[in-house]
Scaffold this motif. Sequence first.
Motif, mmCIF file in Angstrom:
data_model
loop_
_atom_site.group_PDB
_atom_site.id
_atom_site.type_symbol
_atom_site.label_atom_id
_atom_site.label_comp_id
_atom_site.label_asym_id
_atom_site.label_seq_id
_atom_site.Cartn_x
_atom_site.Cartn_y
_atom_site.Cartn_z
ATOM 1 N N MET A 1 -9.303 -0.418 4.058
ATOM 2 C CA MET A 1 -9.977 0.841 4.395
ATOM 3 C C MET A 1 -9.531 1.710 3.350
ATOM 4 N N ALA A 2 -8.174 1.918 3.171
ATOM 5 C CA ALA A 2 -7.797 3.135 2.377
ATOM 6 C C ALA A 2 -7.404 2.785 0.959
ATOM 7 N N SER A 3 -7.746 3.513 -0.154
ATOM 8 C CA SER A 3 -6.999 3.727 -1.363
ATOM 9 C C SER A 3 -6.757 5.088 -1.732
ATOM 10 N N PRO A 4 -6.016 5.408 -2.779
ATOM 11 C CA PRO A 4 -5.364 6.971 -2.806
ATOM 12 C C PRO A 4 -6.527 7.908 -3.289
ATOM 13 N N PHE A 5 -6.727 8.888 -2.518
ATOM 14 C CA PHE A 5 -7.803 9.856 -2.676
ATOM 15 C C PHE A 5 -6.890 11.325 -2.911
ATOM 16 N N HIS A 6 -6.805 11.757 -4.036
ATOM 17 C CA HIS A 6 -6.165 13.091 -4.779
ATOM 18 C C HIS A 6 -6.468 13.190 -6.102
ATOM 19 N N PHE A 7 -6.045 14.323 -6.545
ATOM 20 C CA PHE A 7 -6.460 14.790 -7.990
ATOM 21 C C PHE A 7 -5.419 15.175 -8.737
ATOM 22 N N ASN A 8 -4.281 14.433 -8.379
ATOM 23 C CA ASN A 8 -3.027 14.751 -8.794
ATOM 24 C C ASN A 8 -2.253 13.871 -9.981
ATOM 25 N N ALA A 9 -3.088 12.755 -10.060
ATOM 26 C CA ALA A 9 -2.735 11.832 -11.083
ATOM 27 C C ALA A 9 -2.676 12.077 -12.510
ATOM 28 N N GLU A 10 -1.857 11.768 -13.356
ATOM 29 C CA GLU A 10 -1.608 12.176 -14.571
ATOM 30 C C GLU A 10 -2.404 10.841 -15.260
ATOM 31 N N ASP A 11 -1.616 9.765 -15.030
ATOM 32 C CA ASP A 11 -2.067 8.491 -15.393
ATOM 33 C C ASP A 11 -3.275 7.844 -14.793
ATOM 34 N N PRO A 12 -4.528 7.534 -15.132
ATOM 35 C CA PRO A 12 -5.577 7.071 -14.188
ATOM 36 C C PRO A 12 -5.041 5.810 -13.500
ATOM 37 N N ASN A 13 -4.043 5.102 -13.978
ATOM 38 C CA ASN A 13 -3.733 3.639 -13.222
ATOM 39 C C ASN A 13 -2.799 4.140 -12.011
ATOM 40 N N GLU A 14 -2.366 5.645 -11.775
ATOM 41 C CA GLU A 14 -1.870 5.683 -10.441
ATOM 42 C C GLU A 14 -2.960 5.762 -9.500
ATOM 43 N N LEU A 15 -3.832 5.689 -9.507
ATOM 44 C CA LEU A 15 -5.190 5.568 -8.656
ATOM 45 C C LEU A 15 -5.851 4.244 -8.787
ATOM 46 N N ILE A 16 -5.956 3.883 -10.066
ATOM 47 C CA ILE A 16 -6.924 2.425 -10.164
ATOM 48 C C ILE A 16 -6.067 1.312 -9.783
ATOM 49 N N THR A 17 -4.754 1.143 -10.123
ATOM 50 C CA THR A 17 -3.973 -0.027 -9.651
ATOM 51 C C THR A 17 -3.797 -0.194 -8.243
ATOM 52 N N PRO A 18 -3.574 0.772 -7.398
ATOM 53 C CA PRO A 18 -3.610 0.399 -5.952
ATOM 54 C C PRO A 18 -4.844 0.224 -5.478
ATOM 55 N N ALA A 19 -6.101 0.879 -6.032
ATOM 56 C CA ALA A 19 -7.261 0.700 -5.314
ATOM 57 C C ALA A 19 -7.793 -0.757 -5.520
ATOM 58 N N VAL A 20 -7.509 -0.957 -6.858
ATOM 59 C CA VAL A 20 -8.138 -2.512 -7.202
ATOM 60 C C VAL A 20 -7.293 -3.579 -6.465
ATOM 61 N N ALA A 21 -6.070 -3.290 -6.867
ATOM 62 C CA ALA A 21 -5.210 -4.550 -6.294
ATOM 63 C C ALA A 21 -5.053 -4.535 -4.959
ATOM 64 N N GLY A 22 -5.051 -3.228 -3.911
ATOM 65 C CA GLY A 22 -5.272 -3.407 -2.799
ATOM 66 C C GLY A 22 -6.392 -4.000 -2.301
ATOM 67 N N THR A 23 -7.578 -3.710 -2.799
ATOM 68 C CA THR A 23 -8.723 -4.447 -2.151
ATOM 69 C C THR A 23 -8.637 -5.977 -2.655
ATOM 70 N N GLY A 77 -8.409 8.344 -21.139
ATOM 71 C CA GLY A 77 -7.202 7.885 -20.623
ATOM 72 C C GLY A 77 -6.592 9.098 -19.752
ATOM 73 N N LYS A 78 -5.422 9.630 -19.968
ATOM 74 C CA LYS A 78 -4.885 10.765 -19.128
ATOM 75 C C LYS A 78 -5.526 11.801 -19.435
ATOM 76 N N ASP A 79 -6.225 12.169 -20.681
ATOM 77 C CA ASP A 79 -6.838 13.402 -20.701
ATOM 78 C C ASP A 79 -8.246 13.397 -19.811
ATOM 79 N N ALA A 80 -8.727 12.408 -19.123
ATOM 80 C CA ALA A 80 -9.807 12.306 -18.449
ATOM 81 C C ALA A 80 -9.728 13.215 -17.275
#
Length: 260
Positions: A1-23, A77-80
């Motif tokens: 059900m869940a993957s991280p939902f916040h707007f505080n990540a510097e590196d995009p992979n802080e969000l992408i890795t747990p979302a993709v790997a978790g699923t 990257g981080k500037d997105a």
Amino acid sequence: MASPFHFNAEDPNELITPAVAGTSGVLQSALLHGKDVKRIVVLASTAAILETNRSAPVVFTEDDWNNHAIQQVETKGKDASPADKYQASKTLAEKAAWAFYEQHKNEVKWDLVVLNPPFVFGPVLHAVDSPESLNTSAKEWYYNVVKGRLDQEALANSGSSYVDVRDLAEAHVLAIRKEEASGNRIIISAGAFKWQDWVNASRLVAPELPPGNTSYKREKAVHQRSYDNSKAAKLLQLPYRTLEATAADCIADFKQKGWL
């Protein structure tokens, strides 16, 4: 059900890795150990559907994919932007789910359904000790509606689409039970809103709240991005709570917690 939902990540992979790997990890477990599993329902997001670079107004459907956010993250990257980082994580996670299923569908006895909601609002079920500890969407609702954080222009012109958390929960149950949902991604959206709509609805039960933009006319609002929810109506026959009902229950929840 869940993957991280916040707007505080510097590196995009802080969000992408747990979302993709978790699923992918849940699906891999079902492949290896789920001999009795019949269906898997993945909670994705309209973040995997909308594209902010599309000319507006636009009504998105399940045929749309947010490739723009992926491109922004790959390029910058981080500037997105924080939104692109989050949206890319949801898009990549859902793409990974469908790719995994296509690769292994002849090996498993289960099928796949994906639900794509926009903002999820409603009363909070779990224990939360303060408004600051609310999850991202509930916190935004609280501060925008109860605390009057937005200015007049933003109240009348900014918004999105929403679904009540309890209707989304029901959608999960229906997606499991209804055979015809098999193999579909399904938008679960009650409709579009401007933030002043929530203020007006909330003041019906809590007139002490800040009035916001009193010149706003709901019937004249222009929604730049919205979603076609006809597939959910056809496949799930899902009824939605009204915006007024959701607002009233949010206010009752906050009053019970002593936050209003």
